[in-house]
Design a protein around this motif. Structure first.
Motif, mmCIF file in Angstrom:
data_model
loop_
_atom_site.group_PDB
_atom_site.id
_atom_site.type_symbol
_atom_site.label_atom_id
_atom_site.label_comp_id
_atom_site.label_asym_id
_atom_site.label_seq_id
_atom_site.Cartn_x
_atom_site.Cartn_y
_atom_site.Cartn_z
ATOM 1 N N THR A 177 1.781 -10.211 -9.114
ATOM 2 C CA THR A 177 3.121 -10.008 -9.672
ATOM 3 C C THR A 177 3.037 -9.675 -11.155
ATOM 4 O O THR A 177 3.838 -8.889 -11.677
ATOM 5 C CB THR A 177 3.988 -11.259 -9.439
ATOM 6 O OG1 THR A 177 4.107 -11.492 -8.024
ATOM 7 C CG2 THR A 177 5.381 -11.080 -10.029
ATOM 8 N N ARG A 178 2.056 -10.229 -11.836
ATOM 9 C CA ARG A 178 1.888 -9.927 -13.261
ATOM 10 C C ARG A 178 1.600 -8.443 -13.470
ATOM 11 O O ARG A 178 2.124 -7.818 -14.393
ATOM 12 C CB ARG A 178 0.761 -10.775 -13.849
ATOM 13 C CG ARG A 178 0.523 -10.521 -15.347
ATOM 14 C CD ARG A 178 -0.486 -11.487 -15.920
ATOM 15 N NE ARG A 178 0.012 -12.851 -15.888
ATOM 16 C CZ ARG A 178 -0.648 -13.889 -16.362
ATOM 17 N NH1 ARG A 178 -1.859 -13.732 -16.898
ATOM 18 N NH2 ARG A 178 -0.124 -15.105 -16.303
ATOM 19 N N ALA A 179 0.779 -7.872 -12.603
ATOM 20 C CA ALA A 179 0.480 -6.431 -12.700
ATOM 21 C C ALA A 179 1.732 -5.599 -12.438
ATOM 22 O O ALA A 179 1.942 -4.565 -13.081
ATOM 23 C CB ALA A 179 -0.618 -6.056 -11.712
ATOM 24 N N ILE A 180 2.566 -6.054 -11.515
ATOM 25 C CA ILE A 180 3.818 -5.348 -11.225
ATOM 26 C C ILE A 180 4.741 -5.390 -12.437
ATOM 27 O O ILE A 180 5.362 -4.381 -12.808
ATOM 28 C CB ILE A 180 4.507 -5.971 -9.992
ATOM 29 C CG1 ILE A 180 3.657 -5.739 -8.740
ATOM 30 C CG2 ILE A 180 5.919 -5.397 -9.804
ATOM 31 C CD1 ILE A 180 4.127 -6.515 -7.522
ATOM 32 N N LEU A 213 -0.666 -3.049 -7.006
ATOM 33 C CA LEU A 213 -1.152 -2.595 -8.304
ATOM 34 C C LEU A 213 -2.351 -3.410 -8.765
ATOM 35 O O LEU A 213 -3.019 -3.051 -9.729
ATOM 36 C CB LEU A 213 -0.027 -2.672 -9.338
ATOM 37 C CG LEU A 213 1.205 -1.817 -9.001
ATOM 38 C CD1 LEU A 213 2.294 -2.035 -10.032
ATOM 39 C CD2 LEU A 213 0.842 -0.348 -8.907
ATOM 40 N N ASP A 214 -2.604 -4.489 -8.093
ATOM 41 C CA ASP A 214 -3.784 -5.332 -8.305
ATOM 42 C C ASP A 214 -3.732 -6.416 -7.246
ATOM 43 O O ASP A 214 -2.645 -6.798 -6.792
ATOM 44 C CB ASP A 214 -3.787 -5.960 -9.701
ATOM 45 C CG ASP A 214 -5.181 -6.404 -10.142
ATOM 46 O OD1 ASP A 214 -6.099 -6.351 -9.302
ATOM 47 O OD2 ASP A 214 -5.346 -6.794 -11.307
ATOM 48 N N ILE A 215 -4.888 -6.923 -6.836
ATOM 49 C CA ILE A 215 -4.902 -8.030 -5.901
ATOM 50 C C ILE A 215 -4.669 -9.326 -6.659
ATOM 51 O O ILE A 215 -4.896 -9.413 -7.870
ATOM 52 C CB ILE A 215 -6.211 -8.093 -5.099
ATOM 53 C CG1 ILE A 215 -7.417 -8.243 -6.041
ATOM 54 C CG2 ILE A 215 -6.355 -6.869 -4.210
ATOM 55 C CD1 ILE A 215 -8.733 -8.463 -5.308
ATOM 56 N N THR A 266 0.827 -1.203 0.000
ATOM 57 C CA THR A 266 0.000 0.000 0.000
ATOM 58 C C THR A 266 0.864 1.257 0.000
ATOM 59 O O THR A 266 0.566 2.238 -0.685
ATOM 60 C CB THR A 266 -0.925 0.000 1.233
ATOM 61 O OG1 THR A 266 -1.889 -1.047 1.100
ATOM 62 C CG2 THR A 266 -1.645 1.334 1.394
ATOM 63 N N GLY A 267 1.941 1.237 0.766
ATOM 64 C CA GLY A 267 2.849 2.372 0.805
ATOM 65 C C GLY A 267 3.469 2.652 -0.545
ATOM 66 O O GLY A 267 3.708 3.811 -0.912
ATOM 67 N N ALA A 268 3.733 1.587 -1.316
ATOM 68 C CA ALA A 268 4.305 1.760 -2.648
ATOM 69 C C ALA A 268 3.305 2.400 -3.604
ATOM 70 O O ALA A 268 3.671 3.226 -4.446
ATOM 71 C CB ALA A 268 4.773 0.411 -3.196
ATOM 72 N N LEU A 269 2.036 2.028 -3.483
ATOM 73 C CA LEU A 269 1.002 2.658 -4.305
ATOM 74 C C LEU A 269 0.878 4.136 -3.950
ATOM 75 O O LEU A 269 0.791 5.000 -4.836
ATOM 76 C CB LEU A 269 -0.337 1.943 -4.107
ATOM 77 C CG LEU A 269 -1.561 2.552 -4.804
ATOM 78 C CD1 LEU A 269 -1.330 2.724 -6.299
ATOM 79 C CD2 LEU A 269 -2.802 1.682 -4.549
ATOM 80 N N ALA A 270 0.902 4.460 -2.671
ATOM 81 C CA ALA A 270 0.842 5.859 -2.248
ATOM 82 C C ALA A 270 2.069 6.630 -2.734
ATOM 83 O O ALA A 270 1.964 7.798 -3.128
ATOM 84 C CB ALA A 270 0.725 5.944 -0.729
ATOM 85 N N ALA A 271 3.235 5.982 -2.725
ATOM 86 C CA ALA A 271 4.462 6.629 -3.199
ATOM 87 C C ALA A 271 4.371 6.956 -4.683
ATOM 88 O O ALA A 271 4.778 8.036 -5.124
ATOM 89 C CB ALA A 271 5.669 5.731 -2.929
ATOM 90 N N LEU A 272 3.824 6.034 -5.467
ATOM 91 C CA LEU A 272 3.653 6.285 -6.898
ATOM 92 C C LEU A 272 2.674 7.433 -7.122
ATOM 93 O O LEU A 272 2.877 8.272 -8.009
ATOM 94 C CB LEU A 272 3.160 5.022 -7.601
ATOM 95 C CG LEU A 272 4.201 3.906 -7.762
ATOM 96 C CD1 LEU A 272 3.529 2.605 -8.194
ATOM 97 C CD2 LEU A 272 5.271 4.315 -8.768
ATOM 98 N N LEU A 273 1.620 7.483 -6.321
ATOM 99 C CA LEU A 273 0.630 8.544 -6.456
ATOM 100 C C LEU A 273 1.259 9.912 -6.163
ATOM 101 O O LEU A 273 0.924 10.911 -6.810
ATOM 102 C CB LEU A 273 -0.528 8.271 -5.495
ATOM 103 C CG LEU A 273 -1.868 8.963 -5.736
ATOM 104 C CD1 LEU A 273 -2.434 8.589 -7.097
ATOM 105 C CD2 LEU A 273 -2.851 8.581 -4.632
#
Length: 317
Positions: free
Chosen positions: A265-268, A155-157, A129-136
């Motif tokens: 992992t595929r989404a990553i 990036l996706d569940i 979650t922190g990585a998604l917030a960092a990208l945002l």
């Protein structure tokens, strides 16, 4: 009043760590902690951004690892979890209105506390979650953060396309019918036995983290609400737009867990390919929480971290 750091015999706070509270623009409070570098030369500051349902105490070991490399380690509890302000009357629910709130909270902490009080240059180490917030937040941080390391970014569940579509539709429906605070994907917090956990293969570290929440149950939250799921999906959609990706100028090292059953992992892999300044490393056999994994996996992570940070210093800041 600031919630003191919770220490256990297996999880002492790093030497010199100080904990404080920051008042946010909307009246909420953010608990943060700073650990000074324990080695020379001092190389700047690494800001650790947690995943969902994590707290400062869970990162004591990582903070010591960072400090031993000559960096100040700074971290905080996201709004709605840990010892920062909770957002619902039922404080146990994992809730947020928008991931933009996460990004805004981080930017306020950076401007008000880290920039004036911590040594530059600045780096981000973010999980899930922190990585998604960092990208945002990345476009707004381009001239202030030198490099970012993202671990198993949300990036996706994980799961089938039908399951993921069902979850998103249900979250959207609940939110728009006024049931955003309802639980989804779980209920009240409970500690799972090690054999049922999906995040680490390390029994000792898992027991250590469980002991923190057994001693301080108020630091834990339960499953995410419909609003949280909706907000996460909206944030992923936003950062996946080509015009948004074009604005991400900070060099990135993205690390995926080869045995991750939590995020996709595929989404990553797909997202990394869209970026012009990102490198992907997959640590085979590791589960979702690489920093809470066995030494065999953590050593691979830190070998990559050390090769990437502090970097050459040639980035435009």
């Amino acid at each position: 009043m600031i919630r003191p750091l919770v220490e256990t015999p297996a999880n002492p706070a790093p030497p010199g760590t100080r904990v404080h509270s920051l008042g946010l623009r909307d009246g909420k409070e953010l608990r943060y902690a700073i650990t000074p570098a324990s080695a020379q030369p001092q190389q700047g500051t690494v800001i650790i951004l947690h995943g969902r349902n994590e707290c400062i105490e869970k990162y004591f070991e990582t903070m010591r690892d960072i400090a031993a490399r000559g960096f100040t380690a700074a971290t905080f509890d996201w709004r709605g979890q840990g010892a920062s302000s909770r957002l619902l009357r039922n404080a146990a629910k994992g809730h947020v209105r928008s991931f933009d709130d996460y990004a805004a909270d981080f930017e306020q902490l950076f401007e008000s506390v880290l920039l004036p009080d911590c040594r530059a240059p600045f780096y981000i180490l973010a999980h899930s979650t922190g990585a998604l917030a960092a990208l945002l937040a990345a476009p707004a941080l381009s001239n202030r953060i030198r490099r970012m390391v993202l671990i198993a970014p949300l990036l996706d569940i994980n799961g089938s396309r039908m399951r993921k579509t069902t979850v998103r539709l249900a979250a959207s429906t609940l939110r728009y019918t006024g049931l955003g605070p309802a639980y989804m994907l779980g209920g009240p917090h409970r500690i799972r036995s090690f054999n049922l956990n999906e995040v680490t293969t390390d029994a000792t570290r898992y027991a250590r983290n469980c002991e923190i929440l057994e001693q301080a149950t108020d630091l834990a939250i339960g499953g995410p609400t419909a609003s949280w799921i909706f907000a996460a999906a909206k944030a992923v959609k936003q950062i996946s737009k080509p015009e948004f990706i074009e604005k991400i100028r900070i060099p990135l090292l993205i690390i995926a867990a080869g045995a991750d059953t939590v995020v996709s992992t595929r989404a990553i892999e797909w997202y990394t390919l869209q970026l012009r300044n990102a490198t992907l490393l997959t640590i085979d056999g590791a589960r979702h929480e690489i920093l809470q994994e066995k030494d065999f996996y953590r050593k691979q992570f830190f070998a990559a971290f050390d090769a990437f940070i502090p970097g050459t210093g040639s980035e435009t800041l």
